[in-house]
Enzyme design. Sequence first.
Site, short mmCIF file in Angstrom:
data_model
loop_
_atom_site.label_atom_id
_atom_site.label_comp_id
_atom_site.label_asym_id
_atom_site.label_seq_id
_atom_site.Cartn_x
_atom_site.Cartn_y
_atom_site.Cartn_z
CE LYS A 47 -20.72 3.56 -8.49
NZ LYS A 47 -21.30 3.25 -8.02
CE1 TYR A 267 7.92 -2.65 8.24
CE2 TYR A 267 7.28 -2.17 6.38
CZ TYR A 267 7.47 -1.45 7.46
OH TYR A 267 7.87 0.16 7.74
#
Length: 380
Positions: A47, A267
């Site tokens: 999957k 940041y």
Amino acid sequence: MSPSRPTPFPSELYGGRLTIDLEAIADNWSFLDSKTDARTECAAAIKADAYGTGQDRVAPALFAAGCRTFFAAVPTEAIELRRLLPDAVIYVLDGLFPGTAEHFLEHRLRPVLGSLEELAEWSDLCKAAGQSFPAAVHVDTGIHRLGLSAAQFADVMTDKAFLGPFEASLVMSHLACGSAPDHPMNRHQLDRFRQITAPVPHIPKSLANSAGILMGPDFHFDLVRPGIALYGGKPLDNAPNAMKPVARVEARIMILRDVPQGDTIGYGATQTAPRPLKNAVVAAGYADGMLRRASSSDGRPGGFGMIGGHRAPILGRISMDMITLDVTDVPPALLARGALVEMLGPDVAASDLAAYAETIDYEYLTSLGRRFERVYARLS
């Protein structure tokens, strides 16, 4: 080997490279298969685009290695898988979405039926056709997601008026705590699964995921369905990882710069240089699957990259497109603009990165590489 998807740009235009080792994936399947006896089939969970490694290349490689049964999550994945593997058995773990039964028949897919409503719809289909179309039945042994309760299973599996000609091709459940083999939930689920399925000894059974395979033959039954271990992930929390790494992520150095002691990086100014540092800014970020939660700050360390065998810790926040690494202690000869830094691979395990990001290696693998050059080749 060429990439599974045509590479539209020259290699030098990419900020990073994702190398996937198909032989290692096949070797991991063979290793897991060797842990079971002859009566147990080893399937493969494929999957999420084969856990981010590329279903279109991985599925044929596993089939060539001997795998014959595959588990997708949703019907669209399974339909694509059928195009790749016309002779494989393909189960759909998320079951039967309303009104989709005809698509399952058209593409010879087997839903994993996890509710009375799904079972009734599939049974009605079999009644109308006068034959049994193969499908699995999922029973809940304690994870409380999908699956019939013990009482529901006992009621319906002997009710021919309800089932009609339908007979399950597989009855399965799923371990909640497999990665922690000493957790009492594992034995509880095993005992519960045996109890629930005792009245249907003729139907093949499946309980074990990757971790369940390594917990021993009590968990194996007729079919095991490994997932994360195929792709190099760590199946058991309390044991060394026996699986071969299958993917390497390398990010290109964009710039090298000096940072004075006391200045902040990235940041939010979350990390302060404790000494004069040399930084390398590499072209990968959370848009490429380098999870932001693996960022570093003054209060906690983050992940790391590897350059020529030398560890380069992440400094400050991981941003969308960039990561800053501390390369102060990396030999200068290894540092150059355009050089590639290993951000995941044989020297940077996904499980290690996941620990810094407070997540699991599944999330790393399934998030990787939307912007990387993708190459299929041996890692060593």
